[in-house]
Design an enzyme around this catalytic site. Sequence first.
Site, short mmCIF file in Angstrom:
data_model
loop_
_atom_site.label_atom_id
_atom_site.label_comp_id
_atom_site.label_asym_id
_atom_site.label_seq_id
_atom_site.Cartn_x
_atom_site.Cartn_y
_atom_site.Cartn_z
N ASP A 286 63.64 -29.33 79.16
CA ASP A 286 62.40 -29.24 79.82
C ASP A 286 61.75 -30.38 80.41
O ASP A 286 61.99 -31.48 79.65
CB ASP A 286 61.26 -28.22 79.36
CG ASP A 286 60.59 -27.37 80.36
OD1 ASP A 286 60.37 -27.94 81.65
OD2 ASP A 286 59.87 -26.55 80.15
C1 BGC Z 1 58.26 -25.92 83.15
C2 BGC Z 1 59.80 -25.67 83.77
C3 BGC Z 1 60.13 -26.20 84.97
C4 BGC Z 1 60.00 -27.58 85.07
C5 BGC Z 1 60.27 -28.37 86.26
C6 BGC Z 1 58.37 -27.64 83.60
O1 BGC Z 1 56.86 -27.86 83.46
O2 BGC Z 1 58.06 -25.67 82.07
O3 BGC Z 1 60.04 -24.26 83.60
O4 BGC Z 1 61.70 -25.82 85.28
O5 BGC Z 1 58.87 -27.93 84.86
O6 BGC Z 1 59.59 -28.11 87.53
#
Ligand code: BGC
Length: 776
Positions: A286
């Site tokens: 993530d």
């Molecule tokens: C989130 C993810 C997301 C990523 C990219 C993170 O803050 O937890 O679910 O895919 O950002 O935007």
Amino acid sequence: MRGGYSRSLTFGLSLLVATAASLASAADLPQLGKSSDKDVIAAMTREEKVNLVTGTGMRMPGQPPSAQAPVVGNTQQGVPGAAGTTFAIPRLSIPAVVVADGPAGLRIQATRGDDKSKTYYCTHFPIETLLASSWDTELVERVGRAMGNEVKEYGVDVLLGPAMNTHRNPLGGRNFEYYSEDPLVSGRMAAAMIRGVQSQGVGTSAKHFVANDHEWNRNTIDVKVGQRALREIYLHAFEIAVREGQPWTVMSSYNKVNGTYTSESPALLTGVLRKDWGYDGLVMTDWFGGKDAIAQMKAGNELLMPGTPAQRTALLAALESGELGEDVLDRNVARILEFVRRTPSFLGTPHSDAPDLKAHAAVARQAAAEGMVLLKNQGALPLAPSVRVALLGNASYSPIPGGTGSGNVNRAYTISLAQGLKEAGHAIDAALAEAYPRYIDDENKKLPPRTPFQAPPLIAELAVANGDVERLARETDTAVVTIGRNSGEGRDRTREDFELTAAEKAQIQDLATAFHAQKKKLVVVLNVAGVLETVSWRDIPDAILLAWQPGQEAGYAISDVLTGRTAPSGRLATTFPVKWEDVPSSANFPGKVLEGPDPNATGFRAGQARAAEVTYDDDIWVGYRHYATKGVKTAYPFGYGLGYTTFQIGDLKLGGREFQKELQASVKVTNSGKAAGREVVQLYLSAPGKALPKPTLELKGFAKTKLLKPGESETVSFTLTARDLASFDAASSSWVAEAGTYTVKIGASSEDIRQTATFAKTTEEKIAGVSTSIGQ
Ligand code: BGC
């Protein structure tokens, strides 16, 4: 290709570092796809390899590279507004790959720079919680196909979804992005979504692996969870999604599980995911997740997103010192190349930048209507044709299509219920139709500035004076009031958000009093992100429609159900408890902060995210498993939902009285009412529970009928496997199906069992193929 551009292999080139010695002449160089991956890897410099396992970072215009908050991905490279990209290595024909959120539709920027000639809007589909409430995997696959088509047509390679953590507590801030409290529903829905999206030749990312069920201190929290609960509840959903959906990528989560960041956990990423489940795709972090790039590489987290210079420096130093073996890096690079070879960017798939948004809006509308849950109906619905409606509630005029954060979508519009009802031929009280939009506009102007990722605070409901309510009761036929709730990434919901406000309850009461005095009905529509308290007010209105957050077609879809254009057929995939305290995880939600701020926190985390932990001592007793077993009363049980008709579930037929390798079960469902409708048949199982405590019932299968006319029948069948009978025995680290008597229960909800039948299992069975335990 209409007005598009061909995929470029060159962006990110300037960041490539390659030593002169390693650069052979272009003619001799292996090329990805033409040469073996092994040869391509052999031709790469160490720097190129390190680049490949770390994304190109997030460089948002006007922001210094150090500004990493909000963590929601946003890049201007490749496709503006996507979440991130990987490095290109043009000399080896390795293109950059573009990844973008998210679960309710593709999240990219809708406009590009000063070019006003073209827009890049995407369809905002309903939130996953609504999709799960349809209990219709075919429908979810269709949504996936439409969503995946937008991914492909806008030049993106991977959709960062589906999200599939567990509805462990109603206050989980991102529950709207997740499907259910039950792993079978979550897993099946996610698999359907993955199949749909990937049918378009683009990838998905099943996220967040694993136990990222709440937002509080999400970057540091240590989730202490027992092996059985981990396997049966939290991992099980991912297991189904991986086995039945085969996602191109999996996204590791922010949190730790039993002391180790998931992105740094060999037990999870190599043991469970690859060894136990045979996963052969890619794992990415993530955004800025985990801390130790070297541990992440070793664990099998091949791609670090969005990628930072600090990670590259650390990896190069570790390779130099021998702390990180070149073989580990090469293994990860090999998996990335395998992945890259599947992508449209590599295959040179053309894209139009012009998906059929009209056709996709129709899919969004149908999906939204099919996933709404009719909680109560005492003769108020469907609305008779052309009845005059007193339409109240801010959200009736300013609908909430979905949650905020990375799960948001840059849509072109959202249809309000006012518009939906008008187009369905209903007159809306003119004074209200005039007052609400003006009031909402004025109030919105007063709100403090916020980032696009923050959920807007709820504005107070427009106060409708008592005299006005009496006028409405006289001059219109039915009152419809919408209650709105938003939710978003980065924070959990509050207790206040879970309850209706005093003003909301008072309005429902005033409307009911006035309308009932005129022998007229009151309908409450819930345009909400998640579960709410209902018991204190639900007796007052005549009908309650749980519309969730239905996406951009909100008003059309709600009106479709209110008018009966679409038969309501949604069922709860998450229990509505009587009160928040009844939820077993509430006893220690969201967890506790450990001593002081996290000493290792850097960048945006410094001073914000604190060392914290939460113990999942609710164990496997999540949702209905708890309520049903402990006999705790619920407001609306798991699996519950009404329609405009009734169904009769006929005799349950089992394929035998003794379980061999598998067992078939079937039932005949008949529409016994006066309107067309669809029934959701739920198969629960009660296991003997001699060695391990077992829930009174567990969902092991579900099927949704087609639209049945009055009197029409359909037979639905299920197949039970040994794994369906088994529980995870932590002591032997294996799945065990006990010998004894099992009861199959066919229900219209977890509390409405219509048919039962028993079968025997004569011998105990251990199911092989489970790696060692995950943390302590
Ligand atoms: C989130 C993810 C997301 C990523 C990219 C993170 O803050 O937890 O679910 O895919 O950002 O935007």
